[in-house]
Write a protein that holds these residues in place. Structure first.
Motif, short mmCIF file in Angstrom:
data_model
loop_
_atom_site.label_atom_id
_atom_site.label_comp_id
_atom_site.label_asym_id
_atom_site.label_seq_id
_atom_site.Cartn_x
_atom_site.Cartn_y
_atom_site.Cartn_z
N PHE A 126 0.82 -1.21 0.00
CA PHE A 126 0.00 0.00 0.00
C PHE A 126 0.85 1.27 0.00
O PHE A 126 0.42 2.32 -0.48
N THR A 127 2.07 1.17 0.51
CA THR A 127 2.99 2.31 0.42
C THR A 127 3.29 2.64 -1.03
O THR A 127 3.30 3.81 -1.42
N GLU A 128 3.50 1.62 -1.85
CA GLU A 128 3.74 1.86 -3.28
C GLU A 128 2.53 2.51 -3.93
O GLU A 128 2.66 3.45 -4.72
N VAL A 129 1.35 2.03 -3.59
CA VAL A 129 0.12 2.52 -4.21
C VAL A 129 -0.13 3.99 -3.87
O VAL A 129 -0.52 4.78 -4.75
N PHE A 130 0.11 4.38 -2.62
CA PHE A 130 -0.26 5.72 -2.17
C PHE A 130 0.90 6.71 -2.10
O PHE A 130 0.69 7.92 -2.25
N ASP A 131 2.12 6.23 -1.87
CA ASP A 131 3.25 7.14 -1.67
C ASP A 131 4.22 7.18 -2.84
O ASP A 131 5.11 8.04 -2.86
N PHE A 132 4.09 6.28 -3.78
CA PHE A 132 5.01 6.25 -4.92
C PHE A 132 4.29 6.46 -6.25
O PHE A 132 4.59 7.41 -6.98
N GLU A 133 3.36 5.60 -6.55
CA GLU A 133 2.74 5.60 -7.88
C GLU A 133 2.08 6.93 -8.27
O GLU A 133 2.27 7.39 -9.41
N PRO A 134 1.33 7.59 -7.38
CA PRO A 134 0.68 8.84 -7.81
C PRO A 134 1.67 9.91 -8.26
O PRO A 134 1.43 10.61 -9.26
N TYR A 135 2.78 10.04 -7.56
CA TYR A 135 3.78 11.04 -7.91
C TYR A 135 4.57 10.62 -9.15
O TYR A 135 4.82 11.43 -10.05
N ALA A 136 4.97 9.36 -9.19
CA ALA A 136 5.75 8.87 -10.33
C ALA A 136 4.95 8.94 -11.62
O ALA A 136 5.46 9.40 -12.66
N SER A 137 3.70 8.51 -11.58
CA SER A 137 2.90 8.50 -12.80
C SER A 137 2.63 9.91 -13.31
O SER A 137 2.62 10.16 -14.53
N LYS A 138 2.46 10.85 -12.40
CA LYS A 138 2.22 12.24 -12.82
C LYS A 138 3.47 12.84 -13.46
O LYS A 138 3.39 13.53 -14.49
N ALA A 139 4.63 12.55 -12.88
CA ALA A 139 5.88 13.05 -13.44
C ALA A 139 6.14 12.44 -14.82
O ALA A 139 6.54 13.14 -15.76
N VAL A 140 5.92 11.14 -14.95
CA VAL A 140 6.14 10.46 -16.23
C VAL A 140 5.15 10.97 -17.28
O VAL A 140 5.51 11.14 -18.45
N HIS A 141 3.93 11.23 -16.86
CA HIS A 141 2.94 11.77 -17.80
C HIS A 141 3.43 13.09 -18.39
O HIS A 141 3.29 13.33 -19.61
#
Length: 240
Positions: A126-141
């Protein structure tokens, strides 16, 4: 084998690499450029499960309709089909594969009877889901997806996303100073889930995965150089 350069990795991630097989094996329906698809591919390689990958853009109307009829289906996929069983959502698929083939390849999920290890694993997931993926996906987008579409990236949005992720990674650095992986001293899905997004951050021009401290750097270098990830980038078939 040396890991491919970021530029070649991006090229291969965006290329419709398809494993051709006449065997009745698990089918993975997804877009080769999608981190959700590559996340599943890594797990399939870790578990040594042969599979065929089918680009969603090449599906017949009838097959596309069949997949989209599944609960919670998204047009972007991914999906798997195995012995008539169809499942969508990349993390659910990874859990299914790791659970069904628990005794094959890398373990990836702690035994349920070990309550503390299982709880720490769920915490890391859940740390990956809430603390990593939202920021990483937005930056990559901003820096990858927009450029591929011919759209000018918003540098302020990119920098804010990286800054937010950098702040979250401080807790990673502390945790990884005391253990090898996110859920303890054994590799799990929680670590695997970070690989595609982290690699795309590098392709986006960020070094956030290697500048937060020695422990994150050690962890990231280890998981991002796993043979499973290199095989996915190279379009290699699963090796038994």
């Amino acid at each position: 084998m040396n890991s491919p350069s970021p530029s070649s990795s991006l090229f291969k991630l965006l290329s419709p690499s398809v494993q051709q097989s006449s065997r009745n094996v698990l089918k993975l329906f997804g877009s080769p450029s999608c981190v959700d698809t590559t996340r599943i591919q890594i797990v399939l390689h870790e578990k040594k499960i042969p599979y065929d990958i089918v680009n969603l853009d090449t599906l017949s109307d009838s097959k596309a309709s069949e997949l989209m009829a599944q609960p919670f289906a998204r047009a972007s996929g991914p999906f798997i089909e195995e012995d008539g069983f169809i499942l969508c959502e990349s993390r659910a698929i990874c859990r299914y594969v790791a659970t069904k083939y628990a005794d094959q390849g890398a373990k990836l999920i702690p035994d349920a009877y070990n309550i503390k290890r299982a709880a720490l694993f769920e915490q890391a997931v859940f740390t990956e889901v809430f603390d990593f993926e939202p920021y990483a996906s937005k930056a990559v987008h901003e820096k990858v997806t927009k450029r591929l579409k011919g759209i000018t990236p918003d540098e302020a949005v990119f920098e804010a996303s990286i800054a937010g992720l950098s702040s979250k990674l401080e807790a990673y650095e502390d945790l990884l100073s005391r253990q090898r992986y996110l859920a303890g001293d054994e590799l799990t899905l929680a670590d695997i889930y970070h690989i595609p997004g982290g690699a795309m951050l590098t392709n986006a021009g960020s070094d956030v995965m290697t500048r937060k401290g020695p422990n994150i750097t050690r962890w990231w270098n280890e998981i991002s150089s796993r043979p499973s990830w290199i095989a996915v980038q190279n379009g290699d078939a699963v090796q038994g």
